[in-house]
Design a protein around this motif. Sequence first.
Motif, PDB file in Angstrom:
ATOM      1  N   PHE A  36       0.851  -1.197   0.000  1.00  0.00           N
ATOM      2  CA  PHE A  36       0.000   0.000   0.000  1.00  0.00           C
ATOM      3  C   PHE A  36       0.885   1.245   0.000  1.00  0.00           C
ATOM      4  O   PHE A  36       2.101   1.152   0.174  1.00  0.00           O
ATOM      5  N   GLY A  40       0.564   4.879   5.364  1.00  0.00           N
ATOM      6  CA  GLY A  40      -0.630   4.193   5.864  1.00  0.00           C
ATOM      7  C   GLY A  40      -0.274   3.169   6.929  1.00  0.00           C
ATOM      8  O   GLY A  40       0.894   3.036   7.324  1.00  0.00           O
ATOM      9  N   PRO A  41      -1.269   2.421   7.408  1.00  0.00           N
ATOM     10  CA  PRO A  41      -1.036   1.510   8.537  1.00  0.00           C
ATOM     11  C   PRO A  41      -0.030   0.394   8.256  1.00  0.00           C
ATOM     12  O   PRO A  41       0.797   0.080   9.124  1.00  0.00           O
ATOM     13  N   THR A  42      -0.073  -0.188   7.064  1.00  0.00           N
ATOM     14  CA  THR A  42       0.849  -1.288   6.764  1.00  0.00           C
ATOM     15  C   THR A  42       2.276  -0.756   6.724  1.00  0.00           C
ATOM     16  O   THR A  42       3.209  -1.380   7.237  1.00  0.00           O
ATOM     17  N   ASP A  43       2.409   0.423   6.128  1.00  0.00           N
ATOM     18  CA  ASP A  43       3.705   1.087   6.034  1.00  0.00           C
ATOM     19  C   ASP A  43       4.236   1.425   7.435  1.00  0.00           C
ATOM     20  O   ASP A  43       5.413   1.193   7.744  1.00  0.00           O
ATOM     21  N   HIS A  92      -1.470  -8.572   5.301  1.00  0.00           N
ATOM     22  CA  HIS A  92      -2.454  -8.292   6.350  1.00  0.00           C
ATOM     23  C   HIS A  92      -3.761  -9.039   6.129  1.00  0.00           C
ATOM     24  O   HIS A  92      -3.862  -9.876   5.229  1.00  0.00           O
ATOM     25  N   ALA A 157      -9.145   1.368   0.553  1.00  0.00           N
ATOM     26  CA  ALA A 157      -7.823   1.207  -0.071  1.00  0.00           C
ATOM     27  C   ALA A 157      -7.811   0.134  -1.163  1.00  0.00           C
ATOM     28  O   ALA A 157      -6.784  -0.494  -1.397  1.00  0.00           O
ATOM     29  N   SER A 161      -8.960  -4.846   0.441  1.00  0.00           N
ATOM     30  CA  SER A 161      -8.129  -4.274   1.517  1.00  0.00           C
ATOM     31  C   SER A 161      -8.908  -4.359   2.828  1.00  0.00           C
ATOM     32  O   SER A 161     -10.106  -4.672   2.850  1.00  0.00           O
ATOM     33  N   SER A 163      -9.735  -1.812   4.829  1.00  0.00           N
ATOM     34  CA  SER A 163     -10.756  -0.756   4.896  1.00  0.00           C
ATOM     35  C   SER A 163     -11.959  -1.117   4.021  1.00  0.00           C
ATOM     36  O   SER A 163     -13.102  -0.811   4.366  1.00  0.00           O
ATOM     37  N   GLY A 185      -4.148   3.292  -0.637  1.00  0.00           N
ATOM     38  CA  GLY A 185      -3.828   2.998   0.750  1.00  0.00           C
ATOM     39  C   GLY A 185      -4.659   3.939   1.608  1.00  0.00           C
ATOM     40  O   GLY A 185      -5.179   4.943   1.099  1.00  0.00           O
ATOM     41  N   THR A 186      -4.777   3.628   2.897  1.00  0.00           N
ATOM     42  CA  THR A 186      -5.569   4.538   3.715  1.00  0.00           C
ATOM     43  C   THR A 186      -4.748   5.731   4.212  1.00  0.00           C
ATOM     44  O   THR A 186      -5.298   6.630   4.846  1.00  0.00           O
ATOM     45  N   GLY A 187      -3.440   5.746   3.891  1.00  0.00           N
ATOM     46  CA  GLY A 187      -2.645   6.956   4.134  1.00  0.00           C
ATOM     47  C   GLY A 187      -3.226   8.110   3.319  1.00  0.00           C
ATOM     48  O   GLY A 187      -3.689   9.119   3.876  1.00  0.00           O
ATOM     49  N   GLN A 204      -7.715   0.891  10.165  1.00  0.00           N
ATOM     50  CA  GLN A 204      -6.889   0.332  11.229  1.00  0.00           C
ATOM     51  C   GLN A 204      -6.430   1.454  12.169  1.00  0.00           C
ATOM     52  O   GLN A 204      -5.979   2.506  11.726  1.00  0.00           O
TER      53      GLN A 204
HETATM   54  N1  ASP Z   1      -3.663  -1.350   5.338  1.00  0.00           N
HETATM   55  C1  ASP Z   1      -3.786  -0.561   4.152  1.00  0.00           C
HETATM   56  C2  ASP Z   1      -2.794   0.539   4.094  1.00  0.00           C
HETATM   57  O1  ASP Z   1      -1.724   0.366   4.603  1.00  0.00           O
HETATM   58  C3  ASP Z   1      -5.120  -0.100   3.865  1.00  0.00           C
HETATM   59  C4  ASP Z   1      -6.172  -1.162   3.989  1.00  0.00           C
HETATM   60  O2  ASP Z   1      -5.907  -2.344   3.915  1.00  0.00           O
HETATM   61  O3  ASP Z   1      -7.289  -0.744   4.182  1.00  0.00           O
HETATM   62  O4  ASP Z   1      -3.035   1.574   3.517  1.00  0.00           O
END
Ligand code: ASP
Length: 324
Positions: A36, A40-43, A92, A157, A161, A163, A185-187, A204
């Motif tokens: 992503f 964002g959260p994974t990052d 994830h 995202a 994903s 979200s 991504g949700t960032g 997340q």
């Molecule tokens: N986790 C994702 C992200 O890092 C977003 C998602 O899976 O909703 O942006």
Amino acid sequence: MKLPRLLLAALGLAFACQVGAQSKYPERPVTMIVPFAAGGPTDVVARIVGEHMSRTLGQQIVVENVAGAGGTTGITRGAQASADGYTIMMGHMGTHGAAPALYPGLKYDPAKDFEPIGLAAGTPILIVARKNHPATDLKSFIEWLKTNGDKVNMAHAGVGSVSHSTGVLFNSVVGVKPTFITYKGTGPALNDLMAGTVDFMTDQIVNVAPQVQGKTVKAFAIATATRSPALADVPTTKEGGLNGYEVSAWNAVFAPKGTPKEIVAKLTDALDKALDDEGTRKRLLDLGGVIPEKSGRGGAALQTLVVSEVARWTPVLKGSGDAK
Ligand code: ASP
């Protein structure tokens, strides 16, 4: 007679070289694919655990963001990379749980095509809206959603994903059909939520906790059985009067199938040490991340989780005609 002996010697040498390479691993930086956008959260989880893992491994873990198709583009690339320990990935709940239900042509099997390294963090889901949203609590937010129908914009995202999947579940539990707006991504989705150009998302906690604390977005509820110590003022969905919407996501490290056992063990050990490190733990906990207990760590526990998540999400998402 000479040929077999030569062949044996060559084979022996090749084996010795391979074992030597494994025991010296890593000799150069390791790429961790984040499927992503940056920020964002994974990052965030990848960079926090990756930093400590780098110290243990004695080589840098370099994050590479390969976004697209709800995370499946980056994970496909990771699954097809050389199984030499120099490419690993942060998957994830979406890429290794929800995706098979939504991508009939998915080029990887979450349960078969990876060497699971371990769970990095649990990430509860929050229902967050733009800060100037007129609703004051979850109940009035749901009323507003029902009144406004497809005029409501929900950010996610990409199909599959976290979200998206948790948003689809939310919509079906509540009985609404907002218009989906897709991001890498949700960032970047959070940037638009802060700017007020989208209405809400289910995301997340590690992505949104600082903005909820800073009041640049509005959190109506956390979808866990108990409140998060990181956001003690945010009520649970149940407290907010919504039953049937309890959902948590997770991030975990995977290597391509066939990565040598010795290398997998080194990566698992480095992740374990990161999760025991006070500084790393604090950074995750401050963002509302849930650090896995010892029994939930490592490859075997992650493999069990992946199998159960695919089984959990497949009927939910296949049964929902509104997933796309
Ligand atoms: N986790 C994702 C992200 O890092 C977003 C998602 O899976 O909703 O942006």
